[in-house]
Structure formats: C-alpha cells, structure tokens
Write a protein that holds these residues in place. Structure first.
Motif, PDB file in Angstrom:
ATOM      1  N   TYR A   1       0.838  -1.214   0.000  1.00  0.00           N
ATOM      2  CA  TYR A   1       0.000   0.000   0.000  1.00  0.00           C
ATOM      3  C   TYR A   1       0.868   1.257   0.000  1.00  0.00           C
ATOM      4  CZ  TYR A   1      -2.381   3.875   2.307  1.00  0.00           C
ATOM      5  OH  TYR A   1      -2.836   5.115   2.653  1.00  0.00           O
ATOM      6  N   LEU A   2       1.872   1.305   0.855  1.00  0.00           N
ATOM      7  CA  LEU A   2       2.719   2.498   0.955  1.00  0.00           C
ATOM      8  C   LEU A   2       3.475   2.752  -0.347  1.00  0.00           C
ATOM      9  CD1 LEU A   2       4.107   2.071   4.584  1.00  0.00           C
ATOM     10  CD2 LEU A   2       2.370   3.695   3.801  1.00  0.00           C
ATOM     11  N   ARG A   3       3.830   1.680  -1.044  1.00  0.00           N
ATOM     12  CA  ARG A   3       4.495   1.842  -2.339  1.00  0.00           C
ATOM     13  C   ARG A   3       3.590   2.577  -3.315  1.00  0.00           C
ATOM     14  NH1 ARG A   3       5.733  -3.105  -3.084  1.00  0.00           N
ATOM     15  NH2 ARG A   3       3.955  -3.699  -4.371  1.00  0.00           N
ATOM     16  N   ARG A   4       2.305   2.329  -3.251  1.00  0.00           N
ATOM     17  CA  ARG A   4       1.356   3.004  -4.145  1.00  0.00           C
ATOM     18  C   ARG A   4       1.076   4.439  -3.711  1.00  0.00           C
ATOM     19  NH1 ARG A   4      -1.608  -0.057  -7.697  1.00  0.00           N
ATOM     20  NH2 ARG A   4      -1.256  -2.314  -7.642  1.00  0.00           N
ATOM     21  N   VAL A   5       0.864   4.633  -2.404  1.00  0.00           N
ATOM     22  CA  VAL A   5       0.395   5.938  -1.953  1.00  0.00           C
ATOM     23  C   VAL A   5       1.529   6.954  -1.788  1.00  0.00           C
ATOM     24  CG1 VAL A   5       0.499   5.516   0.547  1.00  0.00           C
ATOM     25  CG2 VAL A   5      -1.255   7.047  -0.392  1.00  0.00           C
ATOM     26  N   LEU A   6       2.719   6.504  -1.404  1.00  0.00           N
ATOM     27  CA  LEU A   6       3.830   7.427  -1.204  1.00  0.00           C
ATOM     28  C   LEU A   6       4.607   7.692  -2.484  1.00  0.00           C
ATOM     29  CD1 LEU A   6       5.256   6.187   2.228  1.00  0.00           C
ATOM     30  CD2 LEU A   6       3.680   8.075   1.795  1.00  0.00           C
ATOM     31  N   GLN A   7       4.610   6.703  -3.385  1.00  0.00           N
ATOM     32  CA  GLN A   7       5.313   6.843  -4.663  1.00  0.00           C
ATOM     33  C   GLN A   7       6.767   7.283  -4.439  1.00  0.00           C
ATOM     34  OE1 GLN A   7       2.978   9.436  -7.162  1.00  0.00           O
ATOM     35  NE2 GLN A   7       1.266   8.002  -7.258  1.00  0.00           N
ATOM     36  N   ALA A   8       7.390   6.704  -3.425  1.00  0.00           N
ATOM     37  CA  ALA A   8       8.767   7.032  -3.083  1.00  0.00           C
ATOM     38  C   ALA A   8       9.349   5.855  -2.305  1.00  0.00           C
ATOM     39  CB  ALA A   8       8.826   8.305  -2.242  1.00  0.00           C
TER      40      ALA A   8
ATOM     41  N   TRP B   1     -12.861   9.497  -3.770  1.00  0.00           N
ATOM     42  CA  TRP B   1     -12.876  10.158  -2.461  1.00  0.00           C
ATOM     43  C   TRP B   1     -11.904   9.471  -1.501  1.00  0.00           C
ATOM     44  CZ3 TRP B   1     -14.808   7.678   2.051  1.00  0.00           C
ATOM     45  CH2 TRP B   1     -14.915   8.495   3.185  1.00  0.00           C
ATOM     46  N   MET B   2     -11.924   8.147  -1.485  1.00  0.00           N
ATOM     47  CA  MET B   2     -11.045   7.398  -0.603  1.00  0.00           C
ATOM     48  C   MET B   2      -9.583   7.587  -1.000  1.00  0.00           C
ATOM     49  SD  MET B   2     -11.492   3.465   0.667  1.00  0.00           S
ATOM     50  CE  MET B   2     -11.480   2.763  -0.971  1.00  0.00           C
ATOM     51  N   GLU B   3      -9.319   7.595  -2.293  1.00  0.00           N
ATOM     52  CA  GLU B   3      -7.955   7.812  -2.765  1.00  0.00           C
ATOM     53  C   GLU B   3      -7.438   9.175  -2.320  1.00  0.00           C
ATOM     54  OE1 GLU B   3      -6.267   6.654  -6.891  1.00  0.00           O
ATOM     55  OE2 GLU B   3      -6.871   8.757  -7.076  1.00  0.00           O
ATOM     56  N   GLY B   4      -8.279  10.204  -2.404  1.00  0.00           N
ATOM     57  CA  GLY B   4      -7.874  11.530  -1.950  1.00  0.00           C
ATOM     58  C   GLY B   4      -7.520  11.545  -0.477  1.00  0.00           C
ATOM     59  N   LEU B   5      -8.300  10.827   0.334  1.00  0.00           N
ATOM     60  CA  LEU B   5      -7.996  10.739   1.759  1.00  0.00           C
ATOM     61  C   LEU B   5      -6.668  10.035   2.008  1.00  0.00           C
ATOM     62  CD1 LEU B   5     -11.456   9.818   3.346  1.00  0.00           C
ATOM     63  CD2 LEU B   5     -10.164  11.915   3.709  1.00  0.00           C
ATOM     64  N   CYS B   6      -6.430   8.966   1.276  1.00  0.00           N
ATOM     65  CA  CYS B   6      -5.173   8.226   1.443  1.00  0.00           C
ATOM     66  C   CYS B   6      -3.968   9.090   1.074  1.00  0.00           C
ATOM     67  CB  CYS B   6      -5.193   6.958   0.593  1.00  0.00           C
ATOM     68  SG  CYS B   6      -6.310   5.668   1.189  1.00  0.00           S
ATOM     69  N   LEU B   7      -4.099   9.875   0.036  1.00  0.00           N
ATOM     70  CA  LEU B   7      -2.990  10.734  -0.381  1.00  0.00           C
ATOM     71  C   LEU B   7      -2.722  11.833   0.648  1.00  0.00           C
ATOM     72  CD1 LEU B   7      -3.791  11.031  -4.198  1.00  0.00           C
ATOM     73  CD2 LEU B   7      -1.897   9.776  -3.147  1.00  0.00           C
TER      74      LEU B   7
ATOM     75  N   HIS C   1      -3.644  11.575   3.934  1.00  0.00           N
ATOM     76  CA  HIS C   1      -3.350  10.951   5.234  1.00  0.00           C
ATOM     77  C   HIS C   1      -2.866   9.514   4.995  1.00  0.00           C
ATOM     78  CE1 HIS C   1      -5.628  14.338   6.884  1.00  0.00           C
ATOM     79  NE2 HIS C   1      -6.603  14.018   6.054  1.00  0.00           N
ATOM     80  N   PRO C   2      -1.688   9.346   4.414  1.00  0.00           N
ATOM     81  CA  PRO C   2      -1.267   8.007   3.966  1.00  0.00           C
ATOM     82  C   PRO C   2      -1.123   6.977   5.082  1.00  0.00           C
ATOM     83  CG  PRO C   2       0.558   9.581   3.865  1.00  0.00           C
ATOM     84  CD  PRO C   2      -0.681  10.378   4.128  1.00  0.00           C
ATOM     85  N   PHE C   3      -0.898   7.412   6.317  1.00  0.00           N
ATOM     86  CA  PHE C   3      -0.696   6.444   7.392  1.00  0.00           C
ATOM     87  C   PHE C   3      -1.968   6.202   8.206  1.00  0.00           C
ATOM     88  CE2 PHE C   3       3.446   8.350   6.502  1.00  0.00           C
ATOM     89  CZ  PHE C   3       4.203   7.203   6.257  1.00  0.00           C
ATOM     90  N   SER C   4      -3.107   6.641   7.687  1.00  0.00           N
ATOM     91  CA  SER C   4      -4.372   6.504   8.416  1.00  0.00           C
ATOM     92  C   SER C   4      -5.336   5.533   7.763  1.00  0.00           C
ATOM     93  CB  SER C   4      -5.043   7.884   8.550  1.00  0.00           C
ATOM     94  OG  SER C   4      -4.266   8.746   9.338  1.00  0.00           O
ATOM     95  N   TRP C   5      -4.879   4.774   6.766  1.00  0.00           N
ATOM     96  CA  TRP C   5      -5.716   3.786   6.066  1.00  0.00           C
ATOM     97  C   TRP C   5      -5.331   2.406   6.575  1.00  0.00           C
ATOM     98  CZ3 TRP C   5      -4.902  -0.028   2.114  1.00  0.00           C
ATOM     99  CH2 TRP C   5      -6.048  -0.377   1.381  1.00  0.00           C
ATOM    100  N   PHE C   6      -6.318   1.614   7.079  1.00  0.00           N
ATOM    101  CA  PHE C   6      -5.998   0.421   7.850  1.00  0.00           C
ATOM    102  C   PHE C   6      -6.597  -0.853   7.275  1.00  0.00           C
ATOM    103  CE2 PHE C   6      -6.205   3.940  11.105  1.00  0.00           C
ATOM    104  CZ  PHE C   6      -4.845   4.168  11.099  1.00  0.00           C
TER     105      PHE C   6
END
Length: 300
Positions: A60-67, A277-283, A285-290
């Motif tokens: 997940y972090l690989r997708r959302v952080l892109q780093a 909407w969920m994707e926007g939240l993840c971007l 707040h990347p560490f708040s998706w569980f």
C-alpha cells in the motif's frame, strides 16, 4: 460489474481477550497519555510477528507514497493503527479522557437529514469511526452501524463490553432481517453508518481503480441507497497531529437514477466516486488507512 467473492479479510481478528483486558487495566491505572508510551514496543512486536500485515502495508505504501520506503514507514503505519485502537477504548468508555473531536462540513450532514429519510453515512477504514459515535452522543443523534460481524475476535468482544448500549446500535450484515432493520431505522429518521471499502462474501462487487490499480468494492451501500431513497453522506474521522479527531462530512454528488434501467450505471458511477474520495484521503493521510491485507491482489 459483478466480481468474485473476496475472503482475504474475512478471518478472525488478531489479538486476544487477555491482552485487551490488560490494556483496559492499564488505561484505568495510568491514563491515555502515559499509555501512549507503550505503543512503540507494541508496534515493534506486531511488525516482527505479523508478516502478512507487514507485506500488505509495504504494498500500500508503495502506491500511496510513490517514493522509497522501508521498515520505518511500515512501523509508522502500524503505530497509527495502534493509536486508533487505544483511542477507541476511551471513546467507548465515554470518559473525560476521551480524545477531542472537531467537525468539518456539519451543514452538509444536516442538509441530508432535513430530507426526512434518515441518512446513510458511508465511511472507510480510514481513521476512527468511534469518533463519530462520540459526536452522535454529544448531539443526541441515533446512529446504527451496519457491520460484518463474523470476523470479530476476542479482543473486540472485550472492547464492546465498555459500552453497554453498543450491541443495540449494531445491525449485522447477512441476517434475514438486516434490510428490514435498516429500513425501519431510516424510516424513523435515524442514521445508518457503514464502511464501504471491504467486499463481503456475497460476490456482489464493483471493479474500480484506486491508487493506480484495480480493486473491488461492494455494491451494497449503493443498492441500499437506491432501495430506501436515503441520501448518502461521506464521512471520515482522521487523527490530526495535535491529537484531535477531525470528523469531516462530504456531499455525495452522484444523482440517483430516475429509472430502473439506469441503476446499474449509477452503482458503477457511485463506486468510482467513492473510490476517488477514498484515494484523496489516502494521499492526504497516507498512514491513516488500515486495510492490512493484499488489497490489490498483487502480492505473491
């Protein structure tokens, strides 16, 4: 479009009654602030002993952080979840030590309720839904939660005993009277909350794109809206850096169809809107998706 049954997350929750009872004992003895010091060792334990969650977090972090990211980012993700679980104890106990809550977009929520058809609050496994319950108690609002109950473990059983009224607010998914209870609640002008980012074992799901990959979302929330006519309001409660939970209400800007033939298109469009909407939240707040499992089905 119809999807396949997804049972990757429908397993008993990790944790046990003894560990949760110990946590409850410590909350009464030392309080929330001091107990937060123990979240570091707890996080390290689960990082070392829960390989599947560790791999899912990395994917997940690989997708959302892109780093580039590694153990530090994964542990930060897990610690955020541990913080949410700790705060949940105090939300359920409804004590003075409960985390503070502030609200954004309250007018959108009240506007939906004004229609007199109740309201469907649609959230995700982002932040804490218990913060919303605390808000409901503060404003004397009746909130029912539509939940999948078969995967709950002993730790959750212990937690739920903290609030004697908790079980009365739950409508279990998959029971013969589930839809009847939902319709009755909405008919009384009550609020029915649900989380729409996990697909239950019904096989009725919609394929959408999120964070660059295909995922399956349940049709249920959108079919329920069509069947009852109740308005949908998107909601999330993310813990901010200052420890306050920001409860945010967002309008669901997908018009309901005027004919039965348009319902399939509505469900697809609604699921895509929800995923965005969920994707926007993840971007944000990347560490708040569980969702600590193979959400995109791309792990070995």
């Amino acid at each position: 479009m119809p999807g396949t049954t997804d049972k990757r997350w429908i397993v008993p929750e990790r944790g046990n009654r003894f560990a949760m009872r110990l946590a409850l004992f410590l909350t009464r003895k030392i309080g929330r602030r001091r107990l937060e010091w123990l979240l570091g060792p707890i996080t390290l334990y689960f990082f070392l002993h829960n390989g599947s969650a560790r791999r899912a977090s990395r994917a997940y972090l690989r997708r959302v952080l892109q780093a580039p990211h590694g153990a530090v980012s994964i542990m930060r993700h897990m610690r955020s979840f541990a913080q949410i679980v700790l705060d949940r104890i105090f939300f359920l106990q409804n004590t003075k030590d409960m985390p503070p809550v502030r609200v954004v977009g309250r007018d959108r929520f009240l506007h939906a309720l004004a229609a007199g058809k109740g309201c469907l609050l649609l959230g995700a496994h982002i932040g804490s839904f218990e913060a919303l319950r605390a808000l409901g108690r503060e404003h004397a609002m009746t909130l029912r939660m539509l939940m999948y109950r078969s995967n709950l473990g002993g730790a959750t059983d212990v937690l739920e005993t903290l609030d004697p009224t908790y079980a009365q607010t739950i409508i279990p998914i998959g029971q013969v009277d589930t839809m009847l209870r939902v319709a009755e609640s909405l008919g009384r002008g009550e609020i029915v909350g649900m989380l729409g980012d996990r697909t239950p074992d019904t096989g009725r799901c919609v394929c959408v794109t999120m964070l660059g990959g295909e995922v399956q979302l349940p049709e249920g929330p959108f079919r329920l809206a069509l069947a009852t006519g109740a308005p949908i309001v998107l909601v999330n409660a993310v813990r901010a850096a200052d420890g306050v939970y920001d409860v945010s209400f967002d309008s669901f800007d997908v018009p309901y169809p005027s004919s039965r033939q348009e319902r399939g298109a509505f469900v697809q469009q609604a699921a895509e809107h929800y995923a965005k909407w969920m994707e926007g939240l993840c971007l944000r707040h990347p560490f708040s998706w569980f969702n600590f499992y193979d959400y995109w089905k791309d792990l070995p």
